[in-house]
Design a protein around this motif. Sequence first.
Motif, PDB file in Angstrom:
ATOM      1  N   VAL A 104       6.637  -3.425   1.879  1.00 47.47           N
ATOM      2  CA  VAL A 104       5.844  -2.781   2.929  1.00 47.47           C
ATOM      3  C   VAL A 104       6.378  -3.252   4.275  1.00 47.47           C
ATOM      4  N   VAL A 105       5.826  -2.699   5.357  1.00 45.15           N
ATOM      5  CA  VAL A 105       6.249  -3.094   6.707  1.00 45.15           C
ATOM      6  C   VAL A 105       5.102  -3.810   7.410  1.00 45.15           C
ATOM      7  N   TRP A 106       5.417  -4.963   7.944  1.00 47.97           N
ATOM      8  CA  TRP A 106       4.465  -5.802   8.675  1.00 47.97           C
ATOM      9  C   TRP A 106       4.664  -5.513  10.161  1.00 47.97           C
ATOM     10  N   GLU A 158     -10.228   1.028  10.750  1.00 48.84           N
ATOM     11  CA  GLU A 158     -10.962   1.246   9.494  1.00 48.84           C
ATOM     12  C   GLU A 158     -10.810   2.691   9.044  1.00 48.84           C
ATOM     13  N   GLN A 159     -10.843   3.604   9.994  1.00 52.34           N
ATOM     14  CA  GLN A 159     -10.759   5.021   9.665  1.00 52.34           C
ATOM     15  C   GLN A 159      -9.311   5.450   9.399  1.00 52.34           C
ATOM     16  N   ILE A 204       3.180  11.600   4.969  1.00 56.18           N
ATOM     17  CA  ILE A 204       2.835  10.796   6.135  1.00 56.18           C
ATOM     18  C   ILE A 204       2.921   9.324   5.753  1.00 56.18           C
ATOM     19  N   VAL A 205       3.598   8.521   6.578  1.00 60.22           N
ATOM     20  CA  VAL A 205       3.702   7.087   6.309  1.00 60.22           C
ATOM     21  C   VAL A 205       2.301   6.495   6.250  1.00 60.22           C
ATOM     22  N   LYS A 206       1.992   5.836   5.149  1.00 63.96           N
ATOM     23  CA  LYS A 206       0.639   5.339   4.886  1.00 63.96           C
ATOM     24  C   LYS A 206       0.363   4.026   5.613  1.00 63.96           C
ATOM     25  N   LEU A 207      -0.819   3.942   6.241  1.00 62.72           N
ATOM     26  CA  LEU A 207      -1.308   2.692   6.808  1.00 62.72           C
ATOM     27  C   LEU A 207      -2.188   2.027   5.750  1.00 62.72           C
ATOM     28  N   HIS A 208      -1.741   0.885   5.216  1.00 64.49           N
ATOM     29  CA  HIS A 208      -2.429   0.237   4.101  1.00 64.49           C
ATOM     30  C   HIS A 208      -3.585  -0.653   4.552  1.00 64.49           C
ATOM     31  N   LYS A 209      -3.271  -1.643   5.387  1.00 64.33           N
ATOM     32  CA  LYS A 209      -4.250  -2.669   5.768  1.00 64.33           C
ATOM     33  C   LYS A 209      -4.050  -3.057   7.223  1.00 64.33           C
ATOM     34  N   TYR A 210      -5.037  -3.726   7.773  1.00 62.16           N
ATOM     35  CA  TYR A 210      -4.907  -4.262   9.128  1.00 62.16           C
ATOM     36  C   TYR A 210      -5.813  -5.473   9.252  1.00 62.16           C
ATOM     37  N   ILE A 254      -2.385  -6.915  13.548  1.00 59.69           N
ATOM     38  CA  ILE A 254      -1.360  -6.863  12.508  1.00 59.69           C
ATOM     39  C   ILE A 254      -1.762  -5.775  11.530  1.00 59.69           C
ATOM     40  N   PHE A 255      -0.852  -4.848  11.260  1.00 63.50           N
ATOM     41  CA  PHE A 255      -1.180  -3.820  10.282  1.00 63.50           C
ATOM     42  C   PHE A 255       0.016  -3.566   9.371  1.00 63.50           C
ATOM     43  N   ILE A 256      -0.313  -3.251   8.137  1.00 65.84           N
ATOM     44  CA  ILE A 256       0.688  -3.111   7.078  1.00 65.84           C
ATOM     45  C   ILE A 256       0.859  -1.632   6.771  1.00 65.84           C
ATOM     46  N   THR A 257       2.101  -1.154   6.846  1.00 72.07           N
ATOM     47  CA  THR A 257       2.378   0.249   6.582  1.00 72.07           C
ATOM     48  C   THR A 257       3.378   0.372   5.443  1.00 72.07           C
ATOM     49  N   GLU A 258       3.420   1.555   4.909  1.00 66.92           N
ATOM     50  CA  GLU A 258       4.352   1.877   3.834  1.00 66.92           C
ATOM     51  C   GLU A 258       5.794   1.723   4.317  1.00 66.92           C
TER      52      GLU A 258
END
Length: 471
Positions: free
Chosen positions: A37-39, A62-63, A72-78, A90-94
């Motif tokens: 994933v991408v940090w 959150e949304q 679409i590149v997915k936003l996993h977590k933040y 900090i957010f984690i993307t595909e």
Amino acid sequence: MLLSSLTHSCALQVNQGNMPGIQSTFLAMDTEEGVEVVWNELLFTDKKAFKAHEEKIKTMFEQLVLVDHPNIVKLHKYWLDVKDSKARVIFITEYVSSGSLKQFLKKTKKNHKAMNARAWKRWCTQILSALSFLHSCEPPIIHGNLTSDTIFIQHNGLIKIGSVWHRVFANALPDDLRSPIRIEREELRNLHFFPPEYGQKADGTAVDIFSFGMCALEMAVLEIQTNGDTRVSEEAIVRARHSLDDPNMREFILSCLTLNPDKRPTANNLLFHRVLFEVHSLKLLAAHCFINNQYLMPENVVEEKIKELDLNMVMAEIRREGRPGAQWRYSEVSFLELDKFLEDVRNGIYPLMNFAVSRPHALPRALSQPQEDTQKAKTPTPEPFDVETRKVVQMQCNMELNEDKTQWHLTLLLILEDKLHRQLSYDLLPTDNSKDLATELVHYGFIHEDDCEKLANFLENAFHKYRSPPL
């Protein structure tokens, strides 16, 4: 789960931010799921201003995590990190493995003079599928930064657009917090992707259509030459357009580049343009139905069915009055191509949504509300467990009695649509039933809620098979 199992190496910096203006992006590994994933890190130097808008930022992210589309590149977590005098998000993307479209085109240019027409059609379809999804939201979501640098490609040919939420993110933040967000037009080499009306009036979906047209042109010719100051001139664009041999392709691209934004076609209309209509909609619908219900079938069902076929049998016929009809026999079908087509559908190369009736998608309320409405920007109560968004494509299970033959041990293997495997084991109690077990797996985020009933039926059949006494 992803937060606790994430590791990242600062040595592996990558150029794939989900939004322009990110201070640093690193390649990371989700050790639990076994995927890269991408940090991403977004730094705010004014901690006081950041704290004042912290709830708004939380609500927005959150949304954003809930948005899901195969192209679409997915936003996993933040998460937020506030310490000392600075704050950061900090957010984690595909991670898209093969880099940007710009990079791919440069590599292809070394060996080819033009893009393969079939690949060009597939890529245009996938980009438009993502834009159609965004534009059908209420209110529409404008990408606003679509270039060959913000479109990414995976090794299997799947296209994903990144930076989707840059415009929404930048517009949602108050003025005192916008400093980390880079202005989209500061890169001279990308100026030609923006339409003439950009920045002069409120953006509409037509902005994205113009940008897509430039991307489609660049994909077709592989490269639009720049002049000395790295800017792409109007003359270079005209030369690129005139170099197109296919009149349908030329007309398709020119319609996107119309100077009057009101006369540009919509993303949904472009999906039905004759130049993109590569696969008959009935064939595509059948393939998607097959893939979505593959868990009901053996893994090698296509191969087994082919063995049973009489290759001389007529599979389709067009009857004509007064003259012989046209027949299509199974011997005229390449089954190797069928396997490849099903694999492409499974990987998202041929999206189905462009053939469905266009329905508006609800825009997350945190993104559609006005900035001053702080009362409605409260962070929703988070669910205690992650929600699984991937569907199950195949299920396998095994049941064995323990040593004293008093209790069954269940081993369940789930193959998800992204090819990842999930193996679960459980000691069955006499009171356990298939429906409750499936519901519990949804609750703990092991399966998608849409798979609950399918898994319950699958487990019920397995219980009957193993627990029933032999005849």
